[in-house]
Motif scaffolding. Structure first.
Motif, mmCIF file in Angstrom:
data_model
loop_
_atom_site.group_PDB
_atom_site.id
_atom_site.type_symbol
_atom_site.label_atom_id
_atom_site.label_comp_id
_atom_site.label_asym_id
_atom_site.label_seq_id
_atom_site.Cartn_x
_atom_site.Cartn_y
_atom_site.Cartn_z
ATOM 1 N N GLY A 166 40.768 42.676 38.096
ATOM 2 C CA GLY A 166 41.179 41.905 39.266
ATOM 3 C C GLY A 166 41.914 40.636 38.879
ATOM 4 N N SER A 173 39.136 47.556 50.475
ATOM 5 C CA SER A 173 39.696 46.229 50.178
ATOM 6 C C SER A 173 39.808 45.396 51.445
ATOM 7 C CB SER A 173 41.072 46.363 49.517
ATOM 8 O OG SER A 173 40.970 46.979 48.266
ATOM 9 N N TYR A 221 47.496 47.168 43.097
ATOM 10 C CA TYR A 221 47.435 47.354 41.651
ATOM 11 C C TYR A 221 46.149 47.983 41.107
ATOM 12 C CZ TYR A 221 51.355 44.229 42.276
ATOM 13 O OH TYR A 221 52.531 43.669 42.712
ATOM 14 N N LEU A 222 45.111 48.109 41.915
ATOM 15 C CA LEU A 222 43.867 48.728 41.450
ATOM 16 C C LEU A 222 43.662 50.040 42.208
ATOM 17 C CD1 LEU A 222 41.528 45.599 41.178
ATOM 18 C CD2 LEU A 222 43.027 46.589 39.440
ATOM 19 N N LEU A 250 43.314 38.379 46.421
ATOM 20 C CA LEU A 250 42.432 39.370 45.829
ATOM 21 C C LEU A 250 42.601 40.722 46.504
ATOM 22 C CD1 LEU A 250 40.167 40.389 44.050
ATOM 23 C CD2 LEU A 250 38.535 39.315 45.625
ATOM 24 N N ALA A 251 42.583 40.750 47.817
ATOM 25 C CA ALA A 251 42.683 42.027 48.535
ATOM 26 C C ALA A 251 44.019 42.716 48.267
ATOM 27 C CB ALA A 251 42.490 41.796 50.034
ATOM 28 N N ARG A 298 29.369 45.553 43.292
ATOM 29 C CA ARG A 298 30.809 45.294 43.431
ATOM 30 C C ARG A 298 31.079 44.179 44.447
ATOM 31 N NH1 ARG A 298 35.531 48.351 42.421
ATOM 32 N NH2 ARG A 298 34.465 48.732 40.469
ATOM 33 N N ILE A 316 40.332 51.659 44.056
ATOM 34 C CA ILE A 316 39.682 51.059 45.222
ATOM 35 C C ILE A 316 40.451 51.477 46.480
ATOM 36 C CG2 ILE A 316 39.000 48.908 46.351
ATOM 37 C CD1 ILE A 316 38.968 47.632 43.545
ATOM 38 N N GLU A 361 36.184 44.513 52.851
ATOM 39 C CA GLU A 361 35.526 43.494 52.026
ATOM 40 C C GLU A 361 36.188 42.126 52.208
ATOM 41 O OE1 GLU A 361 32.760 43.656 49.940
ATOM 42 O OE2 GLU A 361 32.389 45.642 50.766
ATOM 43 N N GLU A 366 44.051 44.243 44.852
ATOM 44 C CA GLU A 366 43.313 45.511 44.868
ATOM 45 C C GLU A 366 44.167 46.616 45.495
ATOM 46 O OE1 GLU A 366 38.666 44.012 45.237
ATOM 47 O OE2 GLU A 366 39.609 44.991 46.954
ATOM 48 N N ARG A 408 33.202 40.933 43.586
ATOM 49 C CA ARG A 408 34.383 40.578 44.372
ATOM 50 C C ARG A 408 34.271 39.132 44.871
ATOM 51 N NH1 ARG A 408 34.447 44.843 47.095
ATOM 52 N NH2 ARG A 408 36.262 45.900 46.220
ATOM 53 N N TYR A 460 35.860 45.493 36.386
ATOM 54 C CA TYR A 460 36.498 45.186 37.677
ATOM 55 C C TYR A 460 36.955 43.736 37.724
ATOM 56 C CZ TYR A 460 36.930 43.538 42.421
ATOM 57 O OH TYR A 460 37.403 42.905 43.547
#
Length: 132
Positions: free
Chosen positions: A46, A99, A90-91, A83-84, A3, A94, A102, A87, A7, A42
């Protein structure tokens, strides 16, 4: 593919799309074609989260990046934050803490010395607003 590696590749694609100001499905397909290990669920999720909610994500970055306008942010930092936040918002699978962690690690690896603290601050503020 781990992952973390996924990412990282997704952040690179978001960076490229941001530089070109093109988050279109065609641009996604071009980038996906060069992924040597294939596109994962993923990665696709994303991309969809960022491209479908770009205005909301950028509004959150504006809201939480005190004294910084999006137009002044380094492109790498902007891609990491996009991206973070995608996540985090909306994801659902995770954890927010993952998030943030990372994103901070990506900033340490790809951006300036001060970027990891900035990214952590912006995302920490966004996370606190999620809890309300």
């Amino acid at each position: 593919m781990a992952r973390t590696e996924e990412r990282e590749n997704l952040m690179k694609m978001i960076y490229q799309m941001g530089i070109q100001n093109d988050f279109s499905p065609e641009e996604y397909e071009r980038f996906a074609e060069i992924q040597t290990k294939g596109v994962t669920a993923y990665f696709a999720a994303g991309y969809l989260a960022v491209s479908s909610h770009l205005k909301e994500i950028d509004a959150a970055i504006d809201r939480y990046s005190v004294n910084w306008k999006i137009s002044r942010l380094p492109g790498v930092d902007l891609a990491i934050l996009r991206l973070a936040l995608a996540e985090m918002y909306y994801l659902d699978d995770i954890p927010v803490s993952v998030s943030i962690n990372e994103a901070v690690e990506l900033a340490k690896k790809y951006s300036t010395e001060k970027s990891s603290r900035f990214v952590n601050g912006v995302l920490g503020s966004a996370a606190r607003s999620l809890k309300k």
